[in-house]
Design a protein around this motif. Sequence first.
Motif, PDB file in Angstrom:
ATOM      1  N   PHE A 201       4.037  24.278  -1.777  1.00 58.80           N
ATOM      2  CA  PHE A 201       3.021  23.743  -0.917  1.00 58.80           C
ATOM      3  C   PHE A 201       1.706  23.743  -1.647  1.00 58.80           C
ATOM      4  CE2 PHE A 201       6.183  24.169   2.529  1.00 58.80           C
ATOM      5  CZ  PHE A 201       6.495  22.862   2.814  1.00 58.80           C
ATOM      6  N   LYS A 202       0.934  22.499  -1.736  1.00 59.19           N
ATOM      7  CA  LYS A 202      -0.411  22.666  -2.043  1.00 59.19           C
ATOM      8  C   LYS A 202      -1.285  21.750  -1.181  1.00 59.19           C
ATOM      9  CE  LYS A 202       0.293  24.964  -6.010  1.00 59.19           C
ATOM     10  NZ  LYS A 202      -0.142  26.518  -5.932  1.00 59.19           N
ATOM     11  N   PHE A 203      -1.710  22.246  -0.004  1.00 53.28           N
ATOM     12  CA  PHE A 203      -2.445  21.702   1.059  1.00 53.28           C
ATOM     13  C   PHE A 203      -4.164  21.461   0.598  1.00 53.28           C
ATOM     14  CE2 PHE A 203       0.656  23.737   4.213  1.00 53.28           C
ATOM     15  CZ  PHE A 203       1.700  22.525   3.700  1.00 53.28           C
ATOM     16  N   ALA A 204      -4.393  20.185   0.485  1.00 55.14           N
ATOM     17  CA  ALA A 204      -5.749  19.827   0.215  1.00 55.14           C
ATOM     18  C   ALA A 204      -6.372  20.274   1.878  1.00 55.14           C
ATOM     19  CB  ALA A 204      -6.098  18.600  -0.193  1.00 55.14           C
ATOM     20  N   SER A 205      -6.004  19.912   2.989  1.00 58.81           N
ATOM     21  CA  SER A 205      -6.772  19.907   4.071  1.00 58.81           C
ATOM     22  C   SER A 205      -5.719  20.357   5.088  1.00 58.81           C
ATOM     23  CB  SER A 205      -7.294  18.737   4.451  1.00 58.81           C
ATOM     24  OG  SER A 205      -6.348  17.786   4.904  1.00 58.81           O
TER      25      SER A 205
ATOM     26  N   ASP B  71      -2.397  17.747   5.585  1.00 59.66           N
ATOM     27  CA  ASP B  71      -1.082  17.872   4.865  1.00 59.66           C
ATOM     28  C   ASP B  71      -0.114  18.724   5.798  1.00 59.66           C
ATOM     29  OD1 ASP B  71      -2.165  16.645   3.042  1.00 59.66           O
ATOM     30  OD2 ASP B  71      -3.269  18.365   2.091  1.00 59.66           O
ATOM     31  N   ALA B  72      -0.656  19.896   6.584  1.00 57.75           N
ATOM     32  CA  ALA B  72       0.465  20.457   7.197  1.00 57.75           C
ATOM     33  C   ALA B  72       1.042  20.016   8.400  1.00 57.75           C
ATOM     34  CB  ALA B  72      -0.240  21.872   7.681  1.00 57.75           C
ATOM     35  N   LYS B  73       0.387  18.883   8.759  1.00 60.77           N
ATOM     36  CA  LYS B  73       0.963  18.017   9.775  1.00 60.77           C
ATOM     37  C   LYS B  73       2.271  17.062   9.328  1.00 60.77           C
ATOM     38  CE  LYS B  73      -2.844  17.408  12.490  1.00 60.77           C
ATOM     39  NZ  LYS B  73      -4.028  16.620  13.181  1.00 60.77           N
ATOM     40  N   LYS B  74       2.217  17.057   7.959  1.00 62.59           N
ATOM     41  CA  LYS B  74       3.502  16.296   7.195  1.00 62.59           C
ATOM     42  C   LYS B  74       4.590  17.057   6.801  1.00 62.59           C
ATOM     43  CE  LYS B  74      -0.123  13.494   5.071  1.00 62.59           C
ATOM     44  NZ  LYS B  74      -1.135  13.263   3.877  1.00 62.59           N
TER      45      LYS B  74
ATOM     46  N   GLU C 189       0.643  32.858   1.222  1.00 58.82           N
ATOM     47  CA  GLU C 189      -0.265  32.188   2.175  1.00 58.82           C
ATOM     48  C   GLU C 189      -0.570  31.036   1.456  1.00 58.82           C
ATOM     49  OE1 GLU C 189      -4.929  33.139   3.266  1.00 58.82           O
ATOM     50  OE2 GLU C 189      -3.418  34.835   3.246  1.00 58.82           O
ATOM     51  N   VAL C 190      -0.583  30.027   2.270  1.00 64.43           N
ATOM     52  CA  VAL C 190      -0.978  28.688   1.625  1.00 64.43           C
ATOM     53  C   VAL C 190      -2.233  27.799   2.114  1.00 64.43           C
ATOM     54  CG1 VAL C 190       1.346  28.044   0.941  1.00 64.43           C
ATOM     55  CG2 VAL C 190       0.648  27.402   3.151  1.00 64.43           C
TER      56      VAL C 190
END
Length: 255
Positions: free
Chosen positions: A119-123, A126-129, A200-201
């Motif tokens: 996982f690479k979250f910019a905000s 993104d975690a809601k997806k 930790e992401v």
Amino acid sequence: MKSYFLIAFFFIGLMTSSFAAADRKIAFFTENGTGSFLDSKGIPTGYSVEIVREMIRRMRNPSHILIVPWVRGYNTVLQGPSAAIFSMIRNKERENLFKWVGPLNPTKFVFIARKDSHFKFASIEDAKKVGKIGCYKGDAREKLLLEKGFKNLEPISTEAPNSNNLKKLQLKRIDLWVTSQDDLLDSAKKYSVDPNLFEEVMLLDIVYTYIGFSKDMPDDEIKKWQETLDDMKKDGTYIRIMKEFNVPKYQWAID
């Protein structure tokens, strides 16, 4: 003579009030987590337990500490009387529900994922997806994500939420685990899971934990509990306890 009796009555009342405060038995609740756990003999221990236990000793108070599921302890303290819960995040929602003593320590709310998820979250959006996010029902982290509009939470209500969420993440039954920074290593060690499988992401927030007392507690008693904790930080007892349990310095609240 009348003045003498009035003065005597005043001091007797003051002494009675002081004794009542010292004798008030408070039920201190905590959960089986990183800073609080049952040892091999079934006795509560951990750095947060030992801090509160030392406060009780210094106050010469007959209180006791009980490890129970979080929701049970939380609701009991809400109803009162003479109850407290730790270590609890102090936030806007809870501010007027309890009387506070602390802080005990800072903690970071994070998303943990399997490394092979990549996982690479910019905000945070993104975690809601992702498919499912494991959390603890009624916990501050669940509430934080609900406030931010998350619809993909999978809360569990159990006496061992960390181990259950860690195992679910390990087995890919959830995609993320929202937890505190120190819970991963502690849970992995406790349940013989390789922590190197996870990472930790995203950092969600940095918060502070406190002791939350029931609202019936008089302000002068709350002040004494706060002064006791402050004295422990000044005389080195707080630091000694944190070192004894190998708590890293970033989790100390001594400023």
